[in-house]
Design an enzyme around this catalytic site. Structure first.
Site, PDB file in Angstrom:
ATOM      1  N   GLU A  49       4.121  -9.363  17.572  1.00 56.07           N
ATOM      2  CA  GLU A  49       4.504  -8.423  18.632  1.00 56.07           C
ATOM      3  C   GLU A  49       3.657  -7.154  18.618  1.00 56.07           C
ATOM      4  OE1 GLU A  49       6.620 -10.023  16.699  1.00 56.07           O
ATOM      5  OE2 GLU A  49       8.166 -10.983  17.924  1.00 56.07           O
ATOM      6  N   PHE A 111      23.505 -10.363  14.164  1.00 58.40           N
ATOM      7  CA  PHE A 111      22.244 -11.020  13.828  1.00 58.40           C
ATOM      8  C   PHE A 111      21.119 -10.470  14.709  1.00 58.40           C
ATOM      9  CE2 PHE A 111      19.238 -14.609  14.484  1.00 58.40           C
ATOM     10  CZ  PHE A 111      18.706 -14.587  13.201  1.00 58.40           C
ATOM     11  N   LYS A 161      21.719  -8.868  25.829  1.00 55.29           N
ATOM     12  CA  LYS A 161      21.719 -10.229  26.355  1.00 55.29           C
ATOM     13  C   LYS A 161      22.714 -10.410  27.499  1.00 55.29           C
ATOM     14  CE  LYS A 161      22.231 -15.015  24.882  1.00 55.29           C
ATOM     15  NZ  LYS A 161      21.145 -15.830  24.362  1.00 55.29           N
ATOM     16  N   MET A 475     -14.070   4.048   5.310  1.00 51.15           N
ATOM     17  CA  MET A 475     -13.862   5.463   5.590  1.00 51.15           C
ATOM     18  C   MET A 475     -13.132   6.143   4.434  1.00 51.15           C
ATOM     19  SD  MET A 475     -14.561   7.873   7.462  1.00 51.15           S
ATOM     20  CE  MET A 475     -14.934   7.628   9.195  1.00 51.15           C
TER      21      MET A 475
HETATM   22  C1  LIG Z   1      -2.675   0.696   9.637  1.00 49.18           C
HETATM   23  C2  LIG Z   1      -3.547   1.608   8.867  1.00 49.18           C
HETATM   24  N1  LIG Z   1      -3.475   1.640   7.517  1.00 49.18           N
HETATM   25  C3  LIG Z   1      -4.277   2.469   6.806  1.00 49.18           C
HETATM   26  C4  LIG Z   1      -5.149   3.298   7.432  1.00 49.18           C
HETATM   27  C5  LIG Z   1      -6.045   4.249   6.634  1.00 49.18           C
HETATM   28  N2  LIG Z   1      -7.443   3.897   6.822  1.00 49.18           N
HETATM   29  C6  LIG Z   1      -8.246   4.538   7.691  1.00 49.18           C
HETATM   30  S1  LIG Z   1      -9.776   3.911   7.755  1.00 49.18           S
HETATM   31  C7  LIG Z   1      -9.417   2.754   6.588  1.00 49.18           C
HETATM   32  C8  LIG Z   1     -10.456   1.788   6.134  1.00 49.18           C
HETATM   33  C9  LIG Z   1     -10.750   0.753   7.131  1.00 49.18           C
HETATM   34  O1  LIG Z   1     -11.591  -0.219   6.552  1.00 49.18           O
HETATM   35  P1  LIG Z   1     -12.462  -1.167   7.469  1.00 49.18           P
HETATM   36  O2  LIG Z   1     -11.636  -1.741   8.532  1.00 49.18           O
HETATM   37  O3  LIG Z   1     -13.200  -2.117   6.608  1.00 49.18           O
HETATM   38  O4  LIG Z   1     -13.436  -0.147   8.184  1.00 49.18           O
HETATM   39  P2  LIG Z   1     -14.694   0.661   7.609  1.00 49.18           P
HETATM   40  O5  LIG Z   1     -14.253   2.067   7.424  1.00 49.18           O
HETATM   41  O6  LIG Z   1     -15.102   0.021   6.328  1.00 49.18           O
HETATM   42  O7  LIG Z   1     -15.692   0.536   8.699  1.00 49.18           O
HETATM   43  C10 LIG Z   1      -8.108   2.891   6.153  1.00 49.18           C
HETATM   44  C11 LIG Z   1      -7.488   2.081   5.116  1.00 49.18           C
HETATM   45  C12 LIG Z   1      -5.171   3.243   8.843  1.00 49.18           C
HETATM   46  N3  LIG Z   1      -5.960   4.047   9.564  1.00 49.18           N
HETATM   47  N4  LIG Z   1      -4.383   2.390   9.535  1.00 49.18           N
END
Ligand SMILES: Cc1ncc(C[n+]2csc(CCOP(=O)(O)OP(=O)(O)O)c2C)c(N)n1
Ligand SMILES: [Mg+2]
Lengths: 561, 161
Positions: A49, A111, A161, A475
């Site tokens: 979803e 439920f 519902k 990042m």
């Molecule tokens: C749902 C969610 N969980 C955690 C984060 C924190 N976060 C921001 S960027 C990132 C890393 C993302 O890794 P990747 O998709 O490999 O992208 P990259 O930065 O390596 O290009 C994380 C964990 C987030 N933004 N969203």
């Protein structure tokens, strides 16, 4: 006419022009689905979803229409929350319909009962629990009206519902009016005159535009405004595409990963005309020194955005499109012949900033992620709809793909929600079947809603996924490198699936490049295929996004490559 | 500088509306000192009165955010002399034989009522502005206040004379 609730719902959806619903059935919505199947509304069966809501979000942004979701109660409803929160932060018009347990069971821990109206109260523009079939039509109509008017946003309608299964008298409603809801579209002309006065006297003006310009479809007016007055333009992440990225007045994006010249010009400007923005902390950096020399004009339809984070000299509450076209008219009344001469110094300074610190990276024998995005831009001639995941991939997409038109950059800006890009691409592809839609992804983010590959394949939606695989939560790793002495706690993603095989397992195509020389051919092949494709690029693992303003620092104090 | 502000709003009298208002305050980190809610003459509309402490900028945000709620029909700042304000308290005070006459004298002077009497206590009902309630409480404190229930203020704009 006497009609069943579920029939009434279908009537209203059709009146509202709904062509597509993204959803997932369950116990309390079987009846609604039964009626839905009798209409010609297209239903896209997602695999989760959350994917339905992001897809509706992408659909809304690519089409300019309201995105619609339909899910069941309990877990179906809770799974929508992240998607709703993202749409709320980015002001995207959605109507999310959730089934609810029958009225007489509400409060009994029945439920799959969950108080979804309570849960989503702080992340919807408004929400409703429909208490009787007689109220259903008006409620759904109000939901659409609220979602798309004023500052748009997601509206949730929770339908027990028994409400969808019982009958009531149904009459088609013309328009809805809410006595307590009256968005201000018309700007105050006196305020606009003051803006024109400031523009006339300013020496170093900058326009800062945001997602509001795209939402109100005011890009043309904005472009006209900037060109007439010769004011350089920067945008927030959400505003990319509101002003042509190929225009000489374009400064590039503003903020934490904004361009050097955009950030520097904010530090130096004496007038900041901000339009449809909300001064997020990722844009302002340290607020006390943000545009410290400037008089700030703020045009926005939402009064709460004005003076929330930044003091404003001239507030203008109004629709961006109407305000800009009125501004343009007022500007036509003044003499602009000496404007190009007056702007020379300022535009010259900006040109020098651009010259000393352009967006750039160093090639090496590993694939540079920026190079992949650049090549993608070239091969698609800047015409693709780009969605993104979150992290470095998102910022490189924003920096190295140049957007000339609105509605072509679709990203989770405010919430920064990993897992957004693939379902959003699916939604955008449904809205624009003839366009090329590309999700620029990270290796981690793509795994958050990878299940939607099946949705793309099943519905013949040929979305393209470009994974910049650095084996890191890149990042976060970048922050650890820069601010935590390279202690890479839990950001190395040692094991990812074989993305090529994974694509094939879903019935899509998988391609992979490991060397810079392969980038162009993989992209060219992948983009030319008529089905969904995953293109994986093994990139330089520790490449960083620059410029970078450390969180809370002044916007002009950037770490440069 | 944080100052006290009293605001009243007319809202749709529907389930969940109070929760939207209160949720806004908690979600955005605004403060609530007191809160009163009841139906108006129109049963579809309720009046909510809130006292908050905020500086000018925060107050501006609170008011704008409240106006943005779909169920808030009208909002008014009631701070200052243009509005009449009253609050009410029920005070249960220890009433030892040697204090009983004194307590009743105070009740008389403050024009309040004794609404419950026992061998060891009185419950006193008082309405007035905040200053009056505070003054009364200060006088009763030495006798020993057992418990107190206090409403926040409610307010109405004065009609033109
Ligand atoms: C749902 C969610 N969980 C955690 C984060 C924190 N976060 C921001 S960027 C990132 C890393 C993302 O890794 P990747 O998709 O490999 O992208 P990259 O930065 O390596 O290009 C994380 C964990 C987030 N933004 N969203
Ligand atoms: Mg990564």
């Amino acid at each position: 006419m006497i009609r069943k609730g579920s029939q009434i719902l279908m009537e209203v959806l059709q009146e509202e022009g709904v062509e597509t619903i993204f959803g997932y059935p369950g116990g309390v919505v079987i009846d609604i689905y039964d009626q839905l199947a009798k209409t010609d509304i297209r239903h896209i069966l997602v695999r989760h979803e959350q994917g339905a809501v992001h897809a509706a979000d992408g659909y809304a942004r690519a089409s300019g229409k309201v995105g619609v979701c339909l899910v069941t109660s309990g877990p179906g409803a809770t799974n929508t929350v992240t998607g709703i929160a993202s749409a709320y932060m980015d002001s995207i018009p959605l109507v999310v319909i959730t089934g609810q347990v029958p009225t007489h069971l509400i409060g009994n821990d029945a439920f799959q009962e969950v108080d979804i109206v309570g849960i989503t109260r702080p992340c919807t523009k408004h929400n409703y629990l429909v208490s009787s079939t007689a109220e259903l039509a008006r409620t759904v109509k109000e939901a659409f009206y609220l979602a798309r008017s004023g500052r748009p946003g997601p509206v949730l309608v929770d339908i027990p519902k028994d409400v969808s299964n019982s009958e009531a008298e149904y009459r088609q409603l013309k328009d809805v009016k809410l006595k307590s809801y009256n968005p201000t579209y018309q700007p105050n002309i006196k305020q606009l005159r003051k803006v024109v006065e400031l523009i006339r006297s300013a020496e170093r003006p900058v326009v800062f535009a945001g997602g509001g310009v795209i939402l109100s479809q005011a890009s043309q007016e904005l472009t006209e405004f900037a060109r007439k007055t010769q004011i350089p333009v920067t945008t927030s992440l959400m505003g990319l595409g509101a002003f042509p990225g190929s225009d000489p007045l374009w400064l590039g994006m503003l903020g934490m990963h904004g361009t050097y010249r955009a950030n520097m010009s904010i530090g130096a400007c004496d007038l900041l005309v901000s339009i449809g923005v909300r001064f997020d902390d990722r844009v302002t950096g340290k607020t006390d020194v943000f545009a410290a020399q400037a008089k700030i004009v703020h045009i926005d339809i939402d009064p709460t955005s004005i003076r929330k984070n930044i003091p404003v000299a001239i507030p203008v509450v109004g629709d961006c499109k109407i305000s800009l076209s009125q501004l343009n008219r007022l500007i036509d009344e003044i003499d602009l012949t000496d404007v190009p001469r007056k702007r020379q110094d300022w535009l010259g300074q900006i040109e020098r900033w651009k010259g000393t610190n352009p967006l750039a990276y160093k090639q090496c024998d590993l694939i540079k992620p920026q190079f992949v995005v650049e090549k993608l831009y070239e091969l698609t001639r800047g015409e693709a709809i780009i969605t993104t995941e979150v992290g470095q991939n998102q910022m490189w997409a924003a920096q190295y793909y140049h957007f000339d038109r609105p509605g072509h950059f679709i990203t989770s800006g405010g919430l920064g929600c990993m897992g957004f890009g693939l379902p959003a691409a699916i939604g955008a592809q449904v809205a624009c079947p003839d366009k090329l839609v590309v999700d620029i992804a990270g290796d981690a983010s793509i795994q958050m809603n990878i299940q939607e590959m099946a949705t793309a394949v099943e519905n013949c939606l040929p979305v393209k996924i470009v994974i910049l695989n650095n084996n890191y939560l890149g990042m976060v790793r970048q922050w650890q490198e820069l601010f935590y002495d390279k202690r890479y706690a839990c950001t190395y993603m040692n094991h990812s699936p074989n993305f090529v095989k994974l694509a094939e397992a879903y019935g899509a195509v998988g391609l992979k490049a490991t060397k810079p020389q392969e980038v162009e051919s993989v992209l060219a092949e992948g983009l030319s295929l008529p089905q969904p494709v995953i293109m994986e690029f093994e990139v330089d693992k520790e490449e960083n996004v620059y410029p970078m303003v450390p969180a809370g620092a002044p916007i002009t104090e950037m770490l440069l490559a | 500088m944080n100052e006290k502000h009293i605001m009243t709003m007319l809202v749709d009298n529907e389930p969940g509306v109070l929760s939207r208002v209160v949720g806004l305050f908690s979600g955005k980190g605004f403060n609530i000192e007191s809160l009163c809610v009841a139906e108006t003459m129109d049963s579809k509309v309720s009046r909510i009165t809130i006292v908050t402490k905020a500086n000018t900028e925060v107050l501006e945000q609170i008011e704008k955010q409240l106006r943005k709620l779909i169920n808030v029909i009208k909002l008014r700042d009631m701070t200052g002399p243009k509005a009449v304000k009253r609050e009410m308290a029920l005070i249960c005070v220890h009433a030892k034989p040697e204090h009983r006459a004194e307590i009743l004298r105070i009740v008389d002077i403050f024009r309040c009522n004794v609404v419950d009497v026992g061998l060891e206590h009185y419950i006193i009902e008082v309405t007035g502005d905040a200053a009056k309630l505070t003054a009364l409480l200060n006088l009763l404190k030495p006798m020993g206040i057992k418990k107190i229930a206090r409403t926040g203020p409610i307010a109405l704009y004065r009609e033109p004379k």
